[in-house]
Design a protein around this motif. Structure first.
Motif, short mmCIF file in Angstrom:
data_model
loop_
_atom_site.label_atom_id
_atom_site.label_comp_id
_atom_site.label_asym_id
_atom_site.label_seq_id
_atom_site.Cartn_x
_atom_site.Cartn_y
_atom_site.Cartn_z
N PHE A 1 0.53 -1.30 -0.24
CA PHE A 1 0.05 -0.06 -0.19
C PHE A 1 0.75 1.11 0.25
CE2 PHE A 1 -4.40 -0.13 -0.77
CZ PHE A 1 -5.12 -1.45 -0.54
N PRO A 2 1.92 1.36 0.77
CA PRO A 2 2.66 2.53 0.26
C PRO A 2 3.17 2.85 -0.87
CG PRO A 2 3.56 1.47 2.56
CD PRO A 2 2.51 0.34 1.91
N THR A 3 3.35 1.95 -1.55
CA THR A 3 3.88 1.97 -2.79
C THR A 3 2.71 2.64 -4.29
OG1 THR A 3 3.20 -0.15 -4.30
CG2 THR A 3 5.80 0.83 -2.84
N LEU A 4 1.25 2.34 -3.40
CA LEU A 4 0.52 2.68 -4.73
C LEU A 4 -0.05 4.81 -4.48
CD1 LEU A 4 -2.36 -0.35 -3.30
CD2 LEU A 4 -0.34 0.07 -5.19
N ARG A 5 -0.50 4.63 -5.34
CA ARG A 5 -1.22 6.26 -5.37
C ARG A 5 -2.27 6.69 -4.91
NH1 ARG A 5 -3.82 8.51 -9.65
NH2 ARG A 5 -4.19 6.35 -10.51
#
Lengths: 243, 243
Positions: free
Chosen positions: B165-169
């Motif tokens: 999730f931290p890598t998602l926009r």
């Protein structure tokens, strides 16, 4: 069980509250369990938003593929309850006040002034639809052709399932056996593949779990043929004993 | 929140055990909650069988419609774990042993003889895929383009969600307010419709419940605009006080 006698179903859960995470759906499991008990194969379940196009799309896609479509949610009295509108649109029919549904509401609200426009919404049924009764509330669900429209509140949904399942065509009921192995599933995977190859007609699944920090695996076989199932059970038990 | 900035997602749960009723899915709720917390709108979730065509169909239909597709299930070592095969087929690419995934398994099994064919299956990743790590097991998930493939075991699934999730926009995070009314929802439906008409930009839902044999309704409003949300909250509270 021959392919030609298989009875299939799909489910559509209608609800922004499930997609937002506010509510954890429990109706898929209720329908899945009821289907299994009646020998009906649930092949897909979808959760869609409170959006007419999304609901119409899911219903029209699924009702062409399976014997029965079950929906839950969106049949209450409020503005966000649009399932009846969507089903009418999916079938290209009018949405009408159903006389029996109206009578149920009239019987319930002794003072006609209590039958507000919002409550009258709950009597709207797509033309040609038949009511689905329940033991919890006066507001019915309905069936249009092979689409069964039910409430989202779990207790009401389960009451409606009880009403409709005796009317459905059932298939061969699959029996299942479970053999528990006290090892992770990768320890048994190759042997399990060999067993599945010997019994291609029996569905064999492998479900890892952890318990008190230790790995284990449930090996589950499902079949309507008890002789074959017994043979698979013996093979799985041998595998468990050897592991 | 303007329509153009909305970030959307869909989920595919892969598992005969959910469709048979044997297992109650909890991963849809985990993904739905994570999406809400990151301002991502989960628009659909599907549960499909352990069947390549069903998995390919769901992934290809959904990945064209949304920004992110999340899958759970079917990435273990056994014969019924066919998600990697299905994703490779969906993208029309080869399924290869990923060197980093192989190294993870080699590090884990000190004796190379323990790296059985079944365990090697867990290192197979569609060509071009990137690994998704987790804190629970050595077996990774993977990402191909906008499709994130994760485990079905809930603890492993949640660990993978934390990783990705931290890598998602993200989008604008919707805040929600809940106002509880001690009456059935049909008692407030007309007034609620009027409030929704005054605030068409705020999503307002109505969720009936029973508690100790009495009916009640939670009125829930969701918006990224706290000023508008505050105004709706005041209107809902007034409705609750008047009921």
């Amino acid at each position: 069980m021959s392919e030609s006698t298989a009875v299939t179903a799909a489910m559509v859960v209608i609800g922004d509250e499930v997609l937002s995470g506010r509510t954890a759906d429990v109706n898929i499991n209720a329908v899945a369990t009821a289907c299994s008990e009646h020998g009906i194969s649930l092949v897909e379940a979808r959760v869609v938003a409170d959006d007419i196009d999304a609901i119409v799309g899911a219903i029209n896609s699924l009702r062409a593929q399976v014997d029965y479509v079950f929906t839950s949610g969106g049949i209450g009295p409020t503005h966000d309850d649009i399932t009846a509108d969507s089903v009418a649109k999916a079938f290209g029919v009018a949405l009408l006040e159903h006389p029996t549904a109206m009578q149920l509401l009239l019987d319930h609200y002794s003072d006609p002034a209590e039958l507000t426009p919002a409550r009258r919404r709950m009597a709207r049924v797509p033309e040609g639809g038949e009511l689905i009764y329940n033991a919890v509330t006066k507001a019915p669900g309905f069936r249009v052709e092979n689409v069964y429209v039910m409430a989202g509140v779990p207790a009401i949904m389960r009451s409606m399932l009880k009403a409709i399942f005796p009317t459905l065509r059932g298939g061969d009921v699959l029996q299942s056996v479970t053999v528990r192995v006290e090892r992770g599933e990768s320890s048994v995977a190759d042997a399990l593949t060999a067993i599945q190859a010997r019994f291609p007609d029996v569905a064999i699944g492998s479900y890892p779990f952890t318990e008190g920090g230790r790995y284990g695996t449930n090996l589950v076989a499902r079949s309507a043929d008890l002789t074959r199932l017994g043979a698979v059970q013996a093979a799985l038990q041998q595998l468990a004993d050897d592991t």
